[in-house]
Design an enzyme around this catalytic site. Sequence first.
Site, mmCIF file in Angstrom:
data_model
loop_
_atom_site.group_PDB
_atom_site.id
_atom_site.type_symbol
_atom_site.label_atom_id
_atom_site.label_comp_id
_atom_site.label_asym_id
_atom_site.label_seq_id
_atom_site.Cartn_x
_atom_site.Cartn_y
_atom_site.Cartn_z
ATOM 1 N N ASP A 51 33.916 37.008 46.628
ATOM 2 C CA ASP A 51 33.228 38.108 46.064
ATOM 3 C C ASP A 51 32.569 36.427 44.809
ATOM 4 O OD1 ASP A 51 36.879 37.175 45.603
ATOM 5 O OD2 ASP A 51 36.506 39.176 44.259
ATOM 6 N N GLY A 142 49.552 39.652 47.639
ATOM 7 C CA GLY A 142 47.876 39.147 47.881
ATOM 8 C C GLY A 142 47.462 41.052 48.424
ATOM 9 N N ASP A 189 38.820 43.347 43.854
ATOM 10 C CA ASP A 189 40.005 43.904 43.242
ATOM 11 C C ASP A 189 40.133 45.966 42.081
ATOM 12 O OD1 ASP A 189 40.416 41.757 45.068
ATOM 13 O OD2 ASP A 189 41.774 41.573 43.484
ATOM 14 N N ASN A 232 52.522 33.832 42.895
ATOM 15 C CA ASN A 232 51.900 34.231 41.131
ATOM 16 C C ASN A 232 50.666 33.493 40.751
ATOM 17 O OD1 ASN A 232 51.239 34.667 38.220
ATOM 18 N ND2 ASN A 232 53.437 35.321 37.883
ATOM 19 N N LYS A 233 49.160 34.471 40.606
ATOM 20 C CA LYS A 233 48.241 33.756 40.739
ATOM 21 C C LYS A 233 47.783 33.089 39.160
ATOM 22 C CE LYS A 233 47.807 36.373 43.812
ATOM 23 N NZ LYS A 233 48.524 37.060 44.528
HETATM 24 P P1 ADP Z 1 49.053 40.041 43.405
HETATM 25 O O1 ADP Z 1 48.507 39.212 45.050
HETATM 26 O O2 ADP Z 1 49.972 41.593 43.675
HETATM 27 O O3 ADP Z 1 47.775 40.633 42.547
HETATM 28 P P2 ADP Z 1 49.146 38.331 40.924
HETATM 29 O O4 ADP Z 1 50.070 36.956 40.943
HETATM 30 O O5 ADP Z 1 47.606 38.237 40.693
HETATM 31 O O6 ADP Z 1 49.388 39.301 42.374
HETATM 32 O O7 ADP Z 1 50.291 38.931 40.156
HETATM 33 C C1 ADP Z 1 51.141 39.393 40.044
HETATM 34 C C2 ADP Z 1 51.584 40.016 38.809
HETATM 35 O O8 ADP Z 1 51.293 41.106 38.240
HETATM 36 C C3 ADP Z 1 53.706 39.914 38.661
HETATM 37 O O9 ADP Z 1 54.108 38.296 38.598
HETATM 38 C C4 ADP Z 1 53.766 41.252 37.598
HETATM 39 O O10 ADP Z 1 53.142 40.521 36.363
HETATM 40 C C5 ADP Z 1 52.443 42.213 37.612
HETATM 41 N N1 ADP Z 1 53.153 43.563 38.400
HETATM 42 C C6 ADP Z 1 53.244 43.534 40.156
HETATM 43 N N2 ADP Z 1 53.346 44.607 40.179
HETATM 44 C C7 ADP Z 1 53.998 44.699 38.921
HETATM 45 C C8 ADP Z 1 55.157 46.143 38.526
HETATM 46 N N3 ADP Z 1 55.521 47.510 39.331
HETATM 47 N N4 ADP Z 1 55.608 46.245 37.362
HETATM 48 C C9 ADP Z 1 54.772 45.421 36.195
HETATM 49 N N5 ADP Z 1 53.902 44.311 36.812
HETATM 50 C C10 ADP Z 1 53.889 44.116 37.792
HETATM 51 MG MG MG Z 2 46.242 39.005 41.611
#
Ligand code: ADP
Ligand code: MG
Length: 342
Positions: A51, A142, A189, A232-233
């Site tokens: 994307d 993911g 996303d 954690n991206k």
């Molecule tokens: P993903 O693949 O799930 O998008 P990312 O690494 O991009 O993974 O993002 C994950 C981050 O999003 C977590 O470290 C947290 O900061 C935030 N996050 C995800 N779920 C929650 C939640 N239920 N409440 C608060 N923050 C969240």
């Molecule tokens: Mg993400």
Amino acid sequence: MAAHPPKTKILISENKRLQNLKEAFEKKYGEAPLFYAQAPGRVNLIGEHIDYCGYAVLPMAIEQSILAAVTVNDSKKIHLANTDPKYKDFTVSSEDIEIDKDNPQWYYYFLCGVKGIQEHLGKVPLSGMKCVVDGTIPASSGLSSSSALVCCAALLTMEANHKSLNKVALAEISAKCERYIGTEGGGMDQSISFLAEEGTAKLIEFQPLRASDVRLPEGAVFVISNCCVEMNKAATSHFNIRVVECRIATKMLAKARGLEWGRLLKLSQVQTELEASLEEMLRLVAEVLHPEPYSREEVCKALGITTEQLCTDLLSPNTQHGKTLVSLPVIFQSCLHIYLIK
Ligand code: ADP
Ligand code: MG
């Protein structure tokens, strides 16, 4: 005209998750929520990591989501809490929202969404809000929990401030503002979080953003397994390295073919400008790029730019230091991945 997010009335007593969230909210703030907002996570069926190169993708929403309960006041303060105790409370003035991308705490993702709406509205003063967030998307797995959180925050900020935006606008604002946390994603996303519909996957295309239904086979079941390895991206450079590799490859391919490479940012733009087929693009990649890692010096030499220009124009803040600066990883492979997967 693109649709607006639906507003529905639900009997809270008939929905266990809403009921629990309402109780958590009342316990935290001593008042009942005014409204709830929800944004789903997603699984991508076709088109990983393309994307941000401008290519179409085929995701669908999943039932796991970010749900938030909200009240609105005129304090200009935003109070954030979470049903999961590992995500700590946070309070900030709506007039002074800063996102610390070096410290990507959960509330900064939320504030990305708030800030995105605020900027879209012309930096207007925002209402004060009290929010409790409840998430069921496994984080950093993911399924795009981060974007669901950003989208949910954008949606509820719009509602709390009595504004109305259509889903495409909300998706574009959310894609842009999630970049405040540091990840330079392409917008899939956030687009599927807003544009998804029950019973169908969506072909998402960019420039302009549009989504069309792709009917799933009758009775098809999708099993999403979780290997429980988290990435954690925003806290690491892995994601952005891929984005940066593709950006540099775009410039190198465009320059090799005599295009105005300075203004091109995405591999899809090179293909469009050359009016080339995918097979021709694969041949171009093999001719222009080599499979061994590129050094920073080699990239600068090939493009005729300085190290400073490389840093400011092409690298993201979190790919400027350490190993990636010395040896940019395998641009060639990333490029092949893009064109093969297309
Ligand atoms: P993903 O693949 O799930 O998008 P990312 O690494 O991009 O993974 O993002 C994950 C981050 O999003 C977590 O470290 C947290 O900061 C935030 N996050 C995800 N779920 C929650 C939640 N239920 N409440 C608060 N923050 C969240
Ligand atoms: Mg993400």
